[in-house]
Design an enzyme around this catalytic site. Structure first.
Site, short mmCIF file in Angstrom:
data_model
loop_
_atom_site.label_atom_id
_atom_site.label_comp_id
_atom_site.label_asym_id
_atom_site.label_seq_id
_atom_site.Cartn_x
_atom_site.Cartn_y
_atom_site.Cartn_z
N ALA A 169 40.42 27.93 5.52
CA ALA A 169 40.18 29.36 5.56
C ALA A 169 38.82 29.63 6.15
O ALA A 169 38.01 28.72 6.31
CB ALA A 169 40.25 29.94 4.15
N MET A 170 38.57 30.91 6.47
CA MET A 170 37.31 31.27 7.12
C MET A 170 36.75 32.55 6.53
O MET A 170 37.46 33.54 6.39
CB MET A 170 37.56 31.41 8.63
CG MET A 170 36.34 31.78 9.43
SD MET A 170 35.04 30.52 9.30
CE MET A 170 33.59 31.55 9.39
N HIS A 186 36.04 29.94 -2.81
CA HIS A 186 35.07 29.42 -1.83
C HIS A 186 34.73 30.46 -0.77
O HIS A 186 33.56 30.74 -0.52
CB HIS A 186 35.66 28.16 -1.19
CG HIS A 186 34.79 27.52 -0.16
ND1 HIS A 186 33.98 26.43 -0.44
CD2 HIS A 186 34.58 27.81 1.14
CE1 HIS A 186 33.32 26.10 0.65
NE2 HIS A 186 33.67 26.91 1.63
N GLU A 187 35.75 31.05 -0.17
CA GLU A 187 35.49 32.03 0.89
C GLU A 187 34.80 33.26 0.33
O GLU A 187 33.89 33.82 0.94
CB GLU A 187 36.78 32.42 1.62
CG GLU A 187 37.60 31.25 2.18
CD GLU A 187 36.81 30.21 2.94
OE1 GLU A 187 35.80 30.57 3.58
OE2 GLU A 187 37.18 29.02 2.89
N1 TRP Z 1 33.49 27.90 7.17
C1 TRP Z 1 34.83 27.60 6.75
C2 TRP Z 1 34.79 27.28 5.29
O1 TRP Z 1 34.21 26.34 4.86
C3 TRP Z 1 35.50 26.48 7.43
C4 TRP Z 1 35.56 26.42 8.91
C5 TRP Z 1 34.65 25.97 9.77
C6 TRP Z 1 36.69 26.64 9.70
N2 TRP Z 1 35.14 25.89 11.02
C7 TRP Z 1 36.38 26.29 11.00
C8 TRP Z 1 37.93 27.12 9.39
C9 TRP Z 1 37.33 26.35 12.02
C10 TRP Z 1 38.86 27.19 10.41
C11 TRP Z 1 38.58 26.79 11.70
O2 TRP Z 1 35.27 27.99 4.49
ZN ZN Z 2 32.87 27.00 3.45
#
Ligand code: TRP
Ligand code: ZN
Length: 864
Positions: free
Chosen positions: A260-261, A295-296
């Site tokens: 997830a993002m 987390h997100e």
């Molecule tokens: N920042 C995101 C998390 O840890 C993860 C993430 C980094 C990500 N690069 C990505 C998700 C590329 C999808 C695609 O929650």
């Molecule tokens: Zn993260």
């Protein structure tokens, strides 16, 4: 392909205050216009360099005047502009093709919906911009699309306008009041079902919550929504942190590279990390959704409000946010079981990363492709480092440190040093030696030597970190070693200086800690995995049989049980004829008989150490010997415990589904028993046991029990498994998320024709090379969790994976690079296997269009 170095960091030459994006969604010819206000920040700067890739430049305007193509320099990766005023507006119009973007980075189509993924460096595939986290700007986004096809047009922040254009299309405008780096930008356009709810923050603000899922999936959205509300409440209670926008949106998409993002106000999730109901998802799925939603959400403060200065600081947000999501899961569920899972990730994956060609500190010093550094080291070891700080300053001190961190840095892009400084200053603590954890890679080994004579107990701890691929010299670290002292009857020794339970701070290469004690105690070491190290201490069987029932830390009971398993597994690995002693079975029987034993913990105790974790500690052993020893232990447990396993199964296999911590624990215990009973069924051909597995599959009213039965059947094989596989296919075909479980069980089966099977499965209508979840379910599971077949001495498993990597390199470089892990972590294998792997890697290295991602990993692996 050039590496970038942390030591070369320079602040941006130009800063941005606002960016206005207009995205016209027109399939292969999607138009993007960005209007950006720049201000010169570095007086000596002579030019502005913008990152940009895979775009066709249509026009460039400087303060409204069109530039000729000769006025700027364009390469495959950048646009350079010279002779700029100190402050100006730059408007760049480009064309991009989201339809054919299979990399799932930048703007792409996921099953008919447009979505974006910008972290780490995907924004440069959307427009020309300074694609780096220390350029913070206020974003306004206009999206233009056909409303009947794309009823929902979403971006970060608040929707401030919506209008019909004269050509019938719709334009919506979003504004995000919080300045942010472009990696947190998101845009989604599609047709969804929306689960809406609200949350009132502790200061009384009402926040709209919206969860978007594919049409027809609303019935699987409730758990993610309730996880979100629980997360919001938990962050208020434990960290005093409140949400800051009027709306929080989550969109579930089927095509996604990771979990997830955390895009500001608009999280994009892999649908696997959102959708769940009783019929289609397991308890493990429910818990993983809860932790990822958390987390997100937690990133909103640790990552978004305070972000990273540069990508070398990734652990600033990820290590800290993983620590926070771990604490969230532990506060909600079983502390011990969660800790076990965290430690398994470290032992089975992170230690292997340290020992391989991609070894790096939690704050890397050089990077070719940033996507390669979203690793178990940065995330999970990063969280362990935060956890150690938490244990050094205590919960109150930690919260004081967090408070100071936000006071100092809200709205800024900062470094790991800034975080440690806040912890240090808020606590008057000295973390100067501790900070070495950020710059030193590798797994420290701590050797314990415990002696007793004349009323004095001496605990000598010695640390040594073996050199790693990236770093020769290693220095001593500050390692907190949590210990407890018990007498021979298993009672905590209350009259020992410093207390029966205390932390020994190992800060030198070797230190001896002395205690006055009346008689020789037993010492439990590295309790709760108080530091991410390999402990070597040879507990006697007597010590373990005293300590395991005595330990007051539930996690540490499991840890000591691992010590008992490992000790005798190592003996078996070096001597095939070694007979496991009865103490193993007896210890487990005692735990099973004790109704005080936590059921979920018992389930964990019944699962034996993995091949990966054994390879880490069995130096010089062949993987064949490791596999044989592990099988022998499973067989021994299955036969000596058969009666106990059967009755434990009967007591805990409750037919009717309930979702509660207790019910989850009971299911996990019953299913751990079922797994071992299946091992027994296979070797003894016991019809009753075979029927038990079949019975559970046929009658289960939930996916946890169905899948456990299907896995147990895969151990037994034959008609039982074939029948179940066929039945499951008929029931779930077309529901790809559920079918992933079906692909995975088959990919993990230890059968000699596994590669033919996998090949056949690739033609299944639900399989799709463009979907990372499918590829991971079938090929990833084989490479990571079918050690016997993957490491087949013929090398066929390696050759097969190499072919898949070649294919994926062309489709999705991020997924290809993640999947190559088992091929580059070969240091613990024998020469013959290494030879075959090297040949495959050498071939891959020659691919004409090798991605940066694979180039970095393969070239490092070949250097080893
Ligand atoms: N920042 C995101 C998390 O840890 C993860 C993430 C980094 C990500 N690069 C990505 C998700 C590329 C999808 C695609 O929650
Ligand atoms: Zn993260």
């Amino acid at each position: 392909m050039q590496a970038k170095y942390l030591k070369d960091y320079q602040a941006p030459d130009y800063l941005v205050d606002t960016i206005e994006l207009t995205v016209e969604l027109l399939a292969e010819k999607t138009l993007v216009e960005s209007k950006v206000h720049y201000k010169k920040a570095n007086p000596t700067a002579t030019c502005l360099i913008l990152n940009g890739e895979q775009q066709k430049v249509l026009s460039v305007l400087l303060d409204g005047r069109a530039l000729a193509a000769s006025d700027y320099l364009l390469t495959d990766e950048a646009m350079q502009l010279d002779n700029l005023p100190d402050s100006f507006e730059l408007t760049i119009k480009t064309e991009i093709d989201p339809v054919n973007n299979t990399s799932l980075e930048g703007l792409y189509l996921s099953a008919g919906a447009y979505c974006t993924q910008c972290e780490a460096e995907g924004f440069r595939k959307i427009t020309y911009y300074q694609d780096r986290p220390d350029v913070l700007a206020v974003f306004t986004t206009h999206i233009i699309a056909d409303q009947s096809e794309f009823p929902y047009l979403l971006s970060n922040g608040n929707k401030v306008a919506e209008q019909q254009l004269s050509d019938g299309r719709t334009q919506v405008t979003w504004q995000d009041p919080f300045p942010k780096p472009c990696y947190l930008f998101a845009l989604v356009a599609g047709d969804f079902d929306c689960l809406a709810d609200t949350y009132t923050t502790k200061s009384g603000r009402e926040v709209k919550l919206e969860l978007f899922v594919d049409k027809g999936n609303l019935k699987r959205a409730a758990h993610a929504m309730s996880s979100l509300k629980t997360s919001m409440q938990w962050d208020e209670q434990r960290f005093g942190l409140e949400y800051d926008l009027d709306v929080y949106m989550i969109v579930a998409v089927d095509f996604f590279n990771m979990g997830a993002m955390e895009n500001k106000g608009l999280n994009v999730f892999n649908s696997k990390c959102v959708l769940a109901d009783q019929d289609s998802a397991t308890d493990a799925d429910y818990l993983s959704i809860e932790s990822i939603v958390g987390h997100e959400y937690f990133h909103n403060w640790t990552g978004n409000r305070v972000t990273c200065r540069d990508w070398f600081q990734l652990s600033l947000k990820e290590g800290l946010t993983v620590f926070r999501d771990q604490e969230f899961s532990m506060d909600l569920g079983s502390r011990a079981v969660n800790r076990i899972h965290q430690v398994k990730v470290m032992r089975e994956h992170q230690f292997a990363e340290d020992a391989g060609p991609m070894s790096h500190p939690i704050r890397p010093e050089s990077v070719i492709e940033m996507n390669n550094f979203y690793t178990v080291t940065v995330y999970d070891k990063g969280a362990e480092v935060i956890r150690m700080m938490h244990s050094i300053v205590g919960e109150q001190g930690f919260q004081a440190g967090m408070k100071l961190y936000f006071q100092r840095h809200d709205g800024q892009a900062v470094t790991c040093d800034d975080f440690v400084a806040a912890m240090q200053d808020a606590n008057n603590a000295d973390l100067s030696l501790f900070k070495r954890w950020y710059s030193q890679s590798g797994t420290p080994e701590v050797k314990a030597d415990i002696r007793y004579s004349n009323g004095t107990l001496s605990v000598t701890l010695a640390q040594h970190t073996p050199s790693t691929a990236d770093q020769q010299e290693k220095l001593p670290l500050h390692i907190p070693v949590n210990v407890a002292f018990f007498d021979a009857q298993g009672q905590l020794l209350t009259d020992i200086a410093g207390g029966a339970e205390q932390v020994l701070h190992l800060t030198q290469a070797q230190q001896t800690f002395e205690f006055a004690v009346a008689s020789q105690p037993y010492v439990s070491l590295l309790r709760d995995f108080s530091a991410p190290v390999k402990l070597s201490y040879n507990y006697s069987d007597e010590a373990l049989s005293c300590l395991i029932p005595a330990e007051t830390s539930q996690y540490t009971k499991w840890e000591l049980m691992q010590a008992l398993y490992n000790k005798h597994l190592l003996a078996k690995i070096t001597n095939q004829n070694y007979q496991f002693p009865t103490v193993i079975g007896d210890t487990i029987k005692a735990l099973m008989a004790d109704d005080q034993t936590d059921k979920a913990l018992l389930a964990e105790i019944l699962s034996v150490p993995s091949v990966n974790s054994l390879l880490e500690i069995a130096s010089g052993a062949t993987i064949d010997a490791v596999i044989d020893a592990q099988k022998a232990l499973k067989n021994m447990l299955a036969s000596t415990l058969q009666a106990e396993l059967q009755s434990c199964y009967q007591q805990n296999h409750i037919g009717k589904y309930q979702y509660s911590q207790n019910a989850i624990a009971q299911r996990s215990l019953a299913n751990a028993c079922l797994g071992l009973l299946a091992v027994n069924a296979k070797s003894t051909k016991n019809i009753t046991l075979v029927e038990l597995v079949n019975q559970q599959y046929q009658t289960a009213d939930n996916m946890t029990d169905k899948l456990a039965a299907m896995s147990a059947a895969s151990i037994i094989g034959g008609e039982l498994f074939a029948g179940i596989i066929q039945h499951f296919d008929q029931q779930w075909r077309g529901d790809a998320l559920v079918m992933d479980k079906w692909f995975a069980v088959q990919a993990r089966q230890d059968v000699d024709d596994i590669l033919d099977k996998i090949e056949q499965l690739q033609s299944h209508p639900d399989f799709n090379w463009n979907n990372p979840n499918r590829v991971r379910a079938l090929i990833g599971q084989f490479a990571m969790f079918n050690p016997v077949q993957f490491h087949h001495s013929s090398g066929r498993g390696y050759r097969f994976l190499a072919q898949v990597i070649q294919k994926m390199n062309a489709i999705n470089p991020q997924v290809a690079a993640r999947m190559i892990t088992p091929l580059i972590q070969f240091s613990k294998l024998d020469d013959a296997r290494i030879q075959i792997i090297r040949e495959e890697l050498a071939k891959l290295a020659e691919l004409p269009k090798l991605s940066k991602d694979l180039f970095e990993k393969i070239s490092k692996a070949l250097q080893q």
